[in-house]
Write a protein that holds these residues in place. Structure first.
Motif, PDB file in Angstrom:
ATOM      1  N   SER A  24     -27.307 -57.536 -17.658  1.00 44.39           N
ATOM      2  CA  SER A  24     -26.761 -58.538 -16.713  1.00 44.39           C
ATOM      3  C   SER A  24     -26.277 -59.770 -17.308  1.00 44.39           C
ATOM      4  O   SER A  24     -25.089 -60.237 -16.915  1.00 44.39           O
TER       5      SER A  24
ATOM      6  N   TRP B 231     -21.929 -53.916 -20.160  1.00 48.70           N
ATOM      7  CA  TRP B 231     -21.923 -53.920 -18.576  1.00 48.70           C
ATOM      8  C   TRP B 231     -23.441 -53.394 -18.325  1.00 48.70           C
ATOM      9  O   TRP B 231     -23.739 -53.402 -17.208  1.00 48.70           O
TER      10      TRP B 231
ATOM     11  N   LYS C 203     -17.454 -57.150 -15.470  1.00 44.17           N
ATOM     12  CA  LYS C 203     -17.108 -57.690 -14.185  1.00 44.17           C
ATOM     13  C   LYS C 203     -15.815 -58.337 -13.757  1.00 44.17           C
ATOM     14  O   LYS C 203     -15.271 -57.997 -12.553  1.00 44.17           O
TER      15      LYS C 203
ATOM     16  N   SER D 279     -17.927 -64.029 -11.544  1.00 40.43           N
ATOM     17  CA  SER D 279     -16.769 -62.948 -11.874  1.00 40.43           C
ATOM     18  C   SER D 279     -15.606 -63.009 -11.047  1.00 40.43           C
ATOM     19  O   SER D 279     -14.495 -63.024 -11.321  1.00 40.43           O
TER      20      SER D 279
ATOM     21  N   ASP E 225     -22.201 -61.926 -10.440  1.00 43.33           N
ATOM     22  CA  ASP E 225     -21.305 -61.437  -9.514  1.00 43.33           C
ATOM     23  C   ASP E 225     -20.301 -62.674  -8.994  1.00 43.33           C
ATOM     24  O   ASP E 225     -19.140 -62.300  -8.580  1.00 43.33           O
TER      25      ASP E 225
ATOM     26  N   ASP F 215     -13.147 -55.900 -13.538  1.00 37.37           N
ATOM     27  CA  ASP F 215     -12.974 -54.835 -12.281  1.00 37.37           C
ATOM     28  C   ASP F 215     -12.279 -55.751 -11.027  1.00 37.37           C
ATOM     29  O   ASP F 215     -11.937 -55.008 -10.216  1.00 37.37           O
ATOM     30  N   LYS F 216     -12.007 -56.900 -11.347  1.00 36.63           N
ATOM     31  CA  LYS F 216     -11.365 -57.706 -10.257  1.00 36.63           C
ATOM     32  C   LYS F 216     -10.169 -58.362 -10.548  1.00 36.63           C
ATOM     33  O   LYS F 216      -9.267 -58.803  -9.574  1.00 36.63           O
TER      34      LYS F 216
ATOM     35  N   SER G  96     -22.746 -59.144 -18.769  1.00 34.47           N
ATOM     36  CA  SER G  96     -21.678 -58.534 -18.233  1.00 34.47           C
ATOM     37  C   SER G  96     -20.703 -59.102 -17.497  1.00 34.47           C
ATOM     38  O   SER G  96     -19.830 -58.687 -16.722  1.00 34.47           O
TER      39      SER G  96
END
Length: 324
Positions: A110, A107, A117, A299, A296, A120-121, A113
């Motif tokens: 970049s 993590w 990430k 993910s 971002d 996290d969702k 990761s």
């Protein structure tokens, strides 16, 4: 012979079948074209096919989306749904009341990761099943999720962490999400691969760790990945192909020389380029400069697709409203 690094089965087929006209024995390929994306299903049917493209027996589904690296919310939703559809088709034969999702990668880097990430969702529900003493729910699966990190951060092999969790909570199926390596720049952040053969973390960049597979863990392992890096030598190799083709068309003198270069195999060109680069660049891995933003966005696509695929009562409107 030097092997060209790639985690994508579709690229392995291209490497060993450059003319793309003759099928490789032991490998079947189906392509479905949609307006904004295409889906290529590569099935490695036997050991001969496995040896040819250097991939284990199994199914590899590749979703190619040329504009996936653009910030288009409608396209993100479309690909999330398409991804969910392909994932459902791949896991439909498996028991999946209890699902463990593993986000592989570091993590702190970049380009590596993506897995953390995504974790996290994703919608984690195992705690509700425990608290309410439930074995089954019609709208939700029993989902646990974790990012185990990498050995450089934890001092523990990823496999050992995952094996301990599997032995403790005994899931029906494991889904691993990881950043991959490609051999083509135009596939970076624009391709999603799903496979049912498991995954060896770090294999695409020559840093293979213990594999997460059915053989090593004792349960089905689905691997999901998106290429986020490319080896510098492979990038130069593709650039060289374009230059040779252009110079051959324009050259009045010496076209035989360019024809000779064009006739070199991809492996021979790769070996030559790597030898030239090694004193100056070593084993350099390249990633886009805006990789933070791309990761971002990607993910979100993967997490939304996962949530739709594994939870029967969730659709794209739900993930957009409550989870994103």
């Amino acid at each position: 012979m030097k092997h060209i690094y790639t985690d994508l089965a579709v690229e392995s087929k291209e490497i060993y079948n450059p003319e793309k006209k003759k099928e490789i024995e032991g490998v079947s390929v189906e392509v479905a074209d949609e307006k904004n994306y295409s889906v290529t299903t590569v099935k490695v049917l036997n050991q001969k096919g496995s040896q040819k493209i250097r991939k284990p027996l199994g199914t590899y589904v590749t979703i190619d989306v040329p504009n996936l690296d653009k910030t288009d919310e409608d396209l993100k939703d479309e690909i999330s749904i398409a991804f969910a559809k392909e994932l459902k088709a791949l896991i439909k034969e498996y028991k999946k009341n209890k699902i463990l999702i593993i986000g592989l990668g570091n993590w702190n880097i970049s380009s590596d990761s993506l897995g953390p990430k995504v974790i996290d969702k994703v919608l984690v529900t195992r705690q509700y099943f425990i608290n309410y003493n439930k074995e089954f729910d019609e709208t939700m699966a029993n989902v646990a999720a974790i990012s185990p990190g990498v050995m450089g951060l934890t001092g523990i092999e990823t496999f050992d962490i995952v094996k301990g969790i599997v032995d403790k909570i005994q899931p029906d199926i494991l889904i691993a999400v990881d950043a991959l390596s490609s051999r083509k720049m135009d596939r970076i952040s624009t391709t999603i691969q799903i496979s049912d053969v498991g995954i060896s973390p770090g294999s695409g960049v020559g840093n293979t760790r213990a594999g997460l597979t059915k053989e090593t863990l004792g349960l089905p392992v689905i691997a999901i990945g998106i290429p986020t890096v490319v080896n510098a030598a492979t990038m130069v190799n593709d650039t060289m192909d374009l230059i040779i083709h252009s110079m051959k068309e324009q050259a009045e003198i010496g076209s035989e020389f360019y024809s000779l270069l064009e006739g070199l195999s991809k492996e021979d060109k790769y070996k030559l380029i790597e030898e030239v680069l090694s004193p100056f660049m070593g084993n350099v891995i390249v990633t886009p400069k805006d990789i933070d933003v791309l990761i971002d966005d990607l993910s979100i696509i993967v997490a939304n697709g996962l949530n739709i695929a594994i939870h029967p009562g969730i659709d794209i409107a739900d993930v957009n409203r409550y989870i994103r």
